[in-house]
Design an enzyme around this catalytic site. Structure first.
Site, mmCIF file in Angstrom:
data_model
loop_
_atom_site.group_PDB
_atom_site.id
_atom_site.type_symbol
_atom_site.label_atom_id
_atom_site.label_comp_id
_atom_site.label_asym_id
_atom_site.label_seq_id
_atom_site.Cartn_x
_atom_site.Cartn_y
_atom_site.Cartn_z
ATOM 1 N N HIS A 1 -5.781 10.541 -26.110
ATOM 2 C CA HIS A 1 -6.119 9.700 -27.265
ATOM 3 C C HIS A 1 -7.230 10.349 -28.096
ATOM 4 O O HIS A 1 -7.177 10.342 -29.332
ATOM 5 C CB HIS A 1 -6.507 8.310 -26.777
ATOM 6 N N ARG B 1 -8.225 5.208 -23.731
ATOM 7 C CA ARG B 1 -8.703 4.541 -24.952
ATOM 8 C C ARG B 1 -10.092 3.941 -24.787
ATOM 9 O O ARG B 1 -10.789 3.736 -25.764
ATOM 10 C CB ARG B 1 -7.691 3.467 -25.407
ATOM 11 N N GLN B 2 -10.508 3.671 -23.548
ATOM 12 C CA GLN B 2 -11.892 3.204 -23.323
ATOM 13 C C GLN B 2 -12.717 4.466 -23.047
ATOM 14 O O GLN B 2 -13.121 4.750 -21.919
ATOM 15 C CB GLN B 2 -11.941 2.218 -22.142
ATOM 16 N N LYS C 1 -5.643 0.847 -41.013
ATOM 17 C CA LYS C 1 -5.438 -0.250 -40.059
ATOM 18 C C LYS C 1 -6.779 -0.862 -39.672
ATOM 19 O O LYS C 1 -7.749 -0.154 -39.465
ATOM 20 C CB LYS C 1 -4.741 0.299 -38.810
ATOM 21 N N THR D 1 0.890 -2.535 -34.028
ATOM 22 C CA THR D 1 0.599 -1.580 -35.105
ATOM 23 C C THR D 1 1.895 -1.168 -35.803
ATOM 24 O O THR D 1 2.006 -1.199 -37.032
ATOM 25 C CB THR D 1 -0.095 -0.323 -34.512
ATOM 26 N N SER E 1 1.729 0.460 -27.636
ATOM 27 C CA SER E 1 1.424 -0.433 -26.519
ATOM 28 C C SER E 1 2.115 -1.776 -26.757
ATOM 29 O O SER E 1 3.261 -1.969 -26.360
ATOM 30 C CB SER E 1 -0.092 -0.572 -26.387
ATOM 31 N N GLU F 1 0.863 -1.190 0.000
ATOM 32 C CA GLU F 1 0.000 0.000 0.000
ATOM 33 C C GLU F 1 0.893 1.231 0.000
ATOM 34 O O GLU F 1 1.997 1.233 0.542
ATOM 35 C CB GLU F 1 -0.938 -0.020 1.223
ATOM 36 N N GLY G 1 3.082 -2.804 -29.631
ATOM 37 C CA GLY G 1 3.973 -2.654 -30.776
ATOM 38 C C GLY G 1 3.437 -3.314 -32.039
ATOM 39 O O GLY G 1 4.078 -3.260 -33.093
ATOM 40 N N ARG H 1 -8.235 -3.213 -36.690
ATOM 41 C CA ARG H 1 -7.885 -3.881 -35.427
ATOM 42 C C ARG H 1 -8.737 -5.133 -35.271
ATOM 43 O O ARG H 1 -9.959 -5.076 -35.313
ATOM 44 C CB ARG H 1 -8.063 -2.932 -34.239
HETATM 45 C C1 R5P Z 1 -4.895 3.311 -31.241
HETATM 46 O O1 R5P Z 1 -5.824 3.879 -31.823
HETATM 47 C C2 R5P Z 1 -3.651 4.026 -30.865
HETATM 48 O O2 R5P Z 1 -3.530 5.247 -31.519
HETATM 49 C C3 R5P Z 1 -2.422 3.171 -31.146
HETATM 50 O O3 R5P Z 1 -2.342 2.949 -32.552
HETATM 51 C C4 R5P Z 1 -2.487 1.850 -30.440
HETATM 52 O O4 R5P Z 1 -2.759 2.046 -29.075
HETATM 53 C C5 R5P Z 1 -1.208 1.074 -30.604
HETATM 54 O O5 R5P Z 1 -1.345 -0.155 -29.978
HETATM 55 P P1 R5P Z 1 -0.354 -1.346 -30.261
HETATM 56 O O6 R5P Z 1 1.047 -0.834 -30.019
HETATM 57 O O7 R5P Z 1 -0.752 -2.395 -29.245
HETATM 58 O O8 R5P Z 1 -0.569 -1.814 -31.658
#
Ligand code: R5P
Length: 287
Positions: free
Chosen positions: A124, A91-92, A184, A218, A214, A36, A216, A186
């Protein structure tokens, strides 16, 4: 005025203290044996304006922030500004499926409890600022990233998806080169598909720009496509570098020549400082 940093944003806290010429508040920050968090403010901050700096990632840093805010409030600060270099959960920003929370709003409402003003870097989506119950401002580290890329003689900037296109355009305007974007799709949290598209990048030095890296996934897909189309060098740059789940290895094995991020989340690729854009928005909006 005092600048008070949590454990997540040490470089930005120190940079802001220098840029704004205001002292750092002395604190004891530690964890109990059960993990904690404990905070104690050692300076007398009663009736002072306090700028708290803390990234809300990973989750433990959210609890840190809430406890620091409570300590600052209890000490009687007359104004509390919260700087969120990276606002985790952004992002959410809506319910994608029934039964989900609007996570960005949930976190924003809790942070608003003891805050008079919020500043965050490259959210974001801009509309997340409306989730705070107090005035909230954003600033962008994109110009600082552009300065870095200009030194590297980049001759093409690419957005890996439409969402990052404005960012790519802004950088290409500053460094005076061409830009384009990819499409892209997803599939899930770790899998993406990039639609093939012919780009004029033969023998060029290309930089791919995004707000967040995040897993990587993308970037790795985009790097492979650029190399396949004959790019001479591919660098990747982002504001918020999370680099989770083997992201670095994935990106390097895709053929990346340089990884660049800011220090909103401190990591080994934090080559660009976010403090200049934060101090600019603080100076513009706080007085
Ligand atoms: C999504 O819309 C964001 O702009 C990034 O493209 C996304 O968060 C990248 O995520 P990751 O590295 O897991 O592909």
């Amino acid at each position: 005025m005092y600048i008070l940093g949590g454990t997540s944003s040490k470089t930005i806290t120190e940079d802001l203290s220098k840029e704004l010429e205001q002292p750092l508040a002395r604190t004891t920050l530690k964890r109990f044996p059960d993990d904690e968090f404990y905070v104690r403010i050692l300076d007398n901050i009663g009736d002072e304006e306090v700028i708290i700096v803390q990234t809300t990632y990973p989750d433990a840093n959210i609890v840190e922030l809430l406890l620091i805010q409570d300590a600052v409030y209890e000490a009687g600060a007359n104004k509390i500004t919260v700087v969120l270099p990276y606002f985790g959960y952004s992002r959410q920003d809506k319910k994608f499926e029934d039964g989900e929370p609007i996570s960005a709003r949930a976190i924003a409402e809790h942070i608003s409890l003891h805050a008079d003003c919020i500043v965050t870097v490259d959210p974001h989506k801009e509309h997340i600022l409306d989730f705070f119950n107090v005035p909230a401002y954003s600033c962008s580290a994109t110009p600082e990233i552009a300065k870095y890329l200009k030194e590297k003689d980049i001759d093409f900037v690419l957005a890996p998806d439409k969402g990052a296109m404005e960012r790519a355009q802004q950088i290409s305007d500053i460094i005076r080169c061409e830009y384009d974007y990819m499409e892209k799709i997803r599939i899930d949290g770790t899998t993406v598909k990039i639609k093939p598209k012919n780009l004029e990048i033969q023998n060029k030095k290309v930089a791919i720009i995004d707000d967040i890296i995040s897993t990587g996934g993308t970037m790795a897909k985009a790097i492979k496509e650029l190399k396949r189309q004959g790019a001479k060098e591919v660098s990747i740059a982002c504001t918020h570098g999370l680099f989770v789940g083997g992201a670095k290895e994935k990106i390097l094995s895709a053929g990346c020549d340089e990884i660049i991020s800011t220090d909103t989340i401190e990591n080994e690729f934090s080559k660009v400082r976010a403090a200049p854009c934060i101090s600019e928005v603080l100076l513009k909006n706080l007085h």
